[in-house]
Scaffold this motif. Structure first.
Motif, PDB file in Angstrom:
ATOM      1  N   ALA A 187      22.322  22.177 -13.371  1.00 10.11           N
ATOM      2  CA  ALA A 187      21.202  22.373 -12.448  1.00 10.11           C
ATOM      3  C   ALA A 187      20.111  21.344 -12.705  1.00 10.11           C
ATOM      4  CB  ALA A 187      20.643  23.786 -12.613  1.00 10.11           C
ATOM      5  N   LEU A 188      19.841  21.059 -13.983  1.00 16.56           N
ATOM      6  CA  LEU A 188      18.845  20.056 -14.327  1.00 16.56           C
ATOM      7  C   LEU A 188      19.271  18.684 -13.823  1.00 16.56           C
ATOM      8  CD1 LEU A 188      16.361  19.034 -15.929  1.00 16.56           C
ATOM      9  CD2 LEU A 188      17.866  18.847 -17.917  1.00 16.56           C
ATOM     10  N   THR A 189      20.536  18.350 -14.022  1.00 20.64           N
ATOM     11  CA  THR A 189      21.050  17.045 -13.598  1.00 20.64           C
ATOM     12  C   THR A 189      20.960  16.878 -12.087  1.00 20.64           C
ATOM     13  OG1 THR A 189      22.575  17.011 -15.477  1.00 20.64           O
ATOM     14  CG2 THR A 189      23.040  15.506 -13.651  1.00 20.64           C
ATOM     15  N   ARG A 190      21.344  17.940 -11.343  1.00 17.71           N
ATOM     16  CA  ARG A 190      21.271  17.863  -9.870  1.00 17.71           C
ATOM     17  C   ARG A 190      19.826  17.715  -9.398  1.00 17.71           C
ATOM     18  NH1 ARG A 190      25.580  21.788 -10.114  1.00 17.71           N
ATOM     19  NH2 ARG A 190      24.056  23.489 -10.026  1.00 17.71           N
ATOM     20  N   ALA A 191      18.914  18.449 -10.025  1.00 20.31           N
ATOM     21  CA  ALA A 191      17.503  18.358  -9.636  1.00 20.31           C
ATOM     22  C   ALA A 191      16.960  16.961  -9.924  1.00 20.31           C
ATOM     23  CB  ALA A 191      16.690  19.411 -10.378  1.00 20.31           C
ATOM     24  N   ALA A 192      17.360  16.393 -11.050  1.00 22.54           N
ATOM     25  CA  ALA A 192      16.897  15.046 -11.395  1.00 22.54           C
ATOM     26  C   ALA A 192      17.417  14.022 -10.396  1.00 22.54           C
ATOM     27  CB  ALA A 192      17.353  14.694 -12.812  1.00 22.54           C
ATOM     28  N   ASP A 208      12.612   5.951 -28.920  1.00 19.33           N
ATOM     29  CA  ASP A 208      11.536   6.795 -28.415  1.00 19.33           C
ATOM     30  C   ASP A 208      12.115   7.854 -27.492  1.00 19.33           C
ATOM     31  OD1 ASP A 208       9.658   5.376 -29.782  1.00 19.33           O
ATOM     32  OD2 ASP A 208       8.994   4.175 -28.065  1.00 19.33           O
ATOM     33  N   ALA A 209      11.664   9.085 -27.673  1.00 13.41           N
ATOM     34  CA  ALA A 209      12.167  10.189 -26.859  1.00 13.41           C
ATOM     35  C   ALA A 209      11.814   9.957 -25.393  1.00 13.41           C
ATOM     36  CB  ALA A 209      11.561  11.502 -27.345  1.00 13.41           C
ATOM     37  N   ARG A 210      12.799  10.151 -24.515  1.00 16.74           N
ATOM     38  CA  ARG A 210      12.574  10.011 -23.076  1.00 16.74           C
ATOM     39  C   ARG A 210      11.729  11.192 -22.610  1.00 16.74           C
ATOM     40  NH1 ARG A 210      11.573   9.318 -18.024  1.00 16.74           N
ATOM     41  NH2 ARG A 210      13.244   9.203 -16.465  1.00 16.74           N
ATOM     42  N   TYR A 211      10.633  10.916 -21.935  1.00 20.20           N
ATOM     43  CA  TYR A 211       9.799  12.006 -21.431  1.00 20.20           C
ATOM     44  C   TYR A 211       9.330  11.667 -20.026  1.00 20.20           C
ATOM     45  CZ  TYR A 211       5.652   9.122 -22.340  1.00 20.20           C
ATOM     46  OH  TYR A 211       4.705   8.111 -22.327  1.00 20.20           O
ATOM     47  N   LEU A 212       8.942  12.702 -19.312  1.00 21.66           N
ATOM     48  CA  LEU A 212       8.496  12.553 -17.934  1.00 21.66           C
ATOM     49  C   LEU A 212       6.988  12.664 -17.851  1.00 21.66           C
ATOM     50  CD1 LEU A 212      11.098  14.904 -16.176  1.00 21.66           C
ATOM     51  CD2 LEU A 212      11.284  12.441 -16.581  1.00 21.66           C
ATOM     52  N   THR A 213       6.409  11.939 -16.906  1.00 21.16           N
ATOM     53  CA  THR A 213       4.982  12.079 -16.641  1.00 21.16           C
ATOM     54  C   THR A 213       4.744  13.393 -15.903  1.00 21.16           C
ATOM     55  OG1 THR A 213       5.121  11.003 -14.486  1.00 21.16           O
ATOM     56  CG2 THR A 213       4.799   9.571 -16.417  1.00 21.16           C
ATOM     57  N   ARG A 214       3.495  13.774 -15.767  1.00 19.52           N
ATOM     58  CA  ARG A 214       3.169  15.014 -15.057  1.00 19.52           C
ATOM     59  C   ARG A 214       3.703  14.975 -13.634  1.00 19.52           C
ATOM     60  NH1 ARG A 214      -2.885  17.645 -14.133  1.00 19.52           N
ATOM     61  NH2 ARG A 214      -2.218  19.260 -12.665  1.00 19.52           N
ATOM     62  N   ASP A 215       3.554  13.819 -12.969  1.00 25.87           N
ATOM     63  CA  ASP A 215       4.048  13.691 -11.602  1.00 25.87           C
ATOM     64  C   ASP A 215       5.568  13.837 -11.548  1.00 25.87           C
ATOM     65  OD1 ASP A 215       3.809  12.815  -8.706  1.00 25.87           O
ATOM     66  OD2 ASP A 215       5.064  11.187  -9.506  1.00 25.87           O
ATOM     67  N   VAL A 273      17.487  11.704 -17.398  1.00 21.98           N
ATOM     68  CA  VAL A 273      16.993  13.048 -17.716  1.00 21.98           C
ATOM     69  C   VAL A 273      18.126  13.841 -18.362  1.00 21.98           C
ATOM     70  CG1 VAL A 273      16.059  15.201 -16.788  1.00 21.98           C
ATOM     71  CG2 VAL A 273      15.333  12.999 -15.840  1.00 21.98           C
ATOM     72  N   GLY A 274      17.909  14.269 -19.606  1.00 21.27           N
ATOM     73  CA  GLY A 274      18.949  14.980 -20.335  1.00 21.27           C
ATOM     74  C   GLY A 274      18.493  16.309 -20.864  1.00 21.27           C
TER      75      GLY A 274
END
Length: 380
Positions: free
Chosen positions: A306-311, A175-182, A319-320
């Protein structure tokens, strides 16, 4: 010496006891008449070899496979067949790298084409797995090997492709990893104030691929029609940043521009205008939406960092590259957007792919659909 009937050639026994068979045939590649010779310990063995070669000649196949090594032919293939193909430049670069790293110079690459068997291909796949290669990598290497051998068949070097007789290595579906709205809000808040925050916001609000977003030029943005036109993807090819064709034909698409995404892009335009003035003669006018302080295109690897640092700052794990894309898709499906519409936004080559990737959303979407159906009939 005993002549065989119907032009099958000659079959005779040598003084040393070995049997020899020979016949002439028309080469399917050059059209010239050639002669082939086989040897056997017994008359039956020599006759069987003759019949096999005659059958291949009659079928327009080479009477015997080439003794060139797979590695040598793979090297030629990269500079000819692969280079002349209609594949994307990024795909050509990937295939070349996979051939050089995993085939040329390896034991399978040292094997001559006439000795390469399906079992050798199976052993090759197992060796890759034993070496800890990812399932996707093993599958890609197999794909390259099969393409090389397809070309060898076409060139008349072998009669059959041994890789075609081996099942394509599978890749486990997750299943694809996804984030909730929060979680998306937390991630974007953690990136706020950084140079790459607008890129992450656009990915979250459009579901675009990273390379597609970084390839955007201002000509692709139509604020009046509220559309983003996806025309290419930015990536490294041979160490150089290049915009190449989109992943598939359907990936070349127009995406509706939401008001929030429009605000992000307008803010990027204002910042870029200020940087153009500050850079003066050092500014390079490329037309890209997302640039460095001097106007150069953004390296996709920097956006990933930048995405990795923010995560990390937001305390989010796993988070990839595609997480924001998956999150956008899941959010759309979760709020009742039809699968076909989501597929169009994402630029998938078919609705079936969208369904496969986001199958984990099916129960929730189905439940919403049935609730809506009940409401339509006035059921409580």
């Amino acid at each position: 010496m005993a002549k065989r009937a119907n032009g099958e050639g000659s079959l005779y026994k040598r003084d040393d006891g070995r049997w020899v068979g020979a016949f002439t045939y028309e080469d399917p590649i050059t059209g010239t008449v050639k002669r082939t010779v086989v040897y056997g310990k017994t008359q039956a063995e020599a006759r069987a070899k003759m019949r096999e070669r005659r059958a291949r000649a009659d079928a327009g196949q080479p009477v015997r496979d080439s003794r060139v090594t797979l590695g040598d032919y793979a090297d030629r293939w990269m500079g000819s067949t692969l280079a002349a193909s209609a594949r994307k430049e990024s795909t050509k670069a990937t295939y070349s790298t996979l051939a050089r790293v995993h085939i040329i110079g390896r034991s399978i690459g040292d094997t001559t084409l006439d000795r390469l068997k399906p079992s050798d291909v199976e052993r090759f796949v197992l060796d890759l797995r034993d070496a800890g290669k990812a399932q996707a990598t093993v599958r890609q290497v197999y794909t390259v090997l099969r393409a090389i051998l397809d070309a060898a068949v076409r060139d008349g070097l072998i009669a059959r492709n041994p890789a075609a007789q081996v099942a394509r290595p599978g890749v486990d579906r997750h299943d694809a990893r996804y984030l909730t709205r929060d979680e998306v809000d937390r991630l974007l808040a953690a990136a706020e104030g950084t140079r790459y925050a607008p890129v992450l916001e656009l990915l979250a609000f459009t579901g675009m691929r990273r390379g597609e977003a970084l390839a955007l030029r201002w000509d692709d943005i139509d604020f009046d029609a509220r559309l983003i036109r996806v025309r290419g993807t930015l990536g490294r090819v041979g160490g150089i940043l290049l915009v190449t064709d989109t992943k598939t034909e359907r990936s070349r698409r127009a995406i509706p521009l939401s008001e929030r995404a429009a605000r992000v892009l307008r803010a990027v335009g204002e910042r870029q205008a200020a940087e153009r003035v500050a850079a003066r003669d050092e500014w390079r006018e490329t037309g890209f939406v997302f640039t460095t302080e001097l106007g150069h295109p953004v390296d996709p690897r920097n956006a990933l960092r930048a995405l990795t640092r923010a995560a990390d700052r937001a305390g989010l794990e796993g988070v990839g590259l595609h997480t924001l894309r998956h999150s956008a898709a899941s959010a759309m499906l979760g709020t009742g957007v039809p699968l076909k519409a989501v597929s169009d936004v994402l630029g998938h080559s078919s609705v079936a792919i969208t369904g496969d990737v986001y199958g984990h959303m099916a129960p929730e979407v189905q439940r919403s659909a049935l609730d809506a159906l009940a409401a339509a009939y006035g059921a409580e």
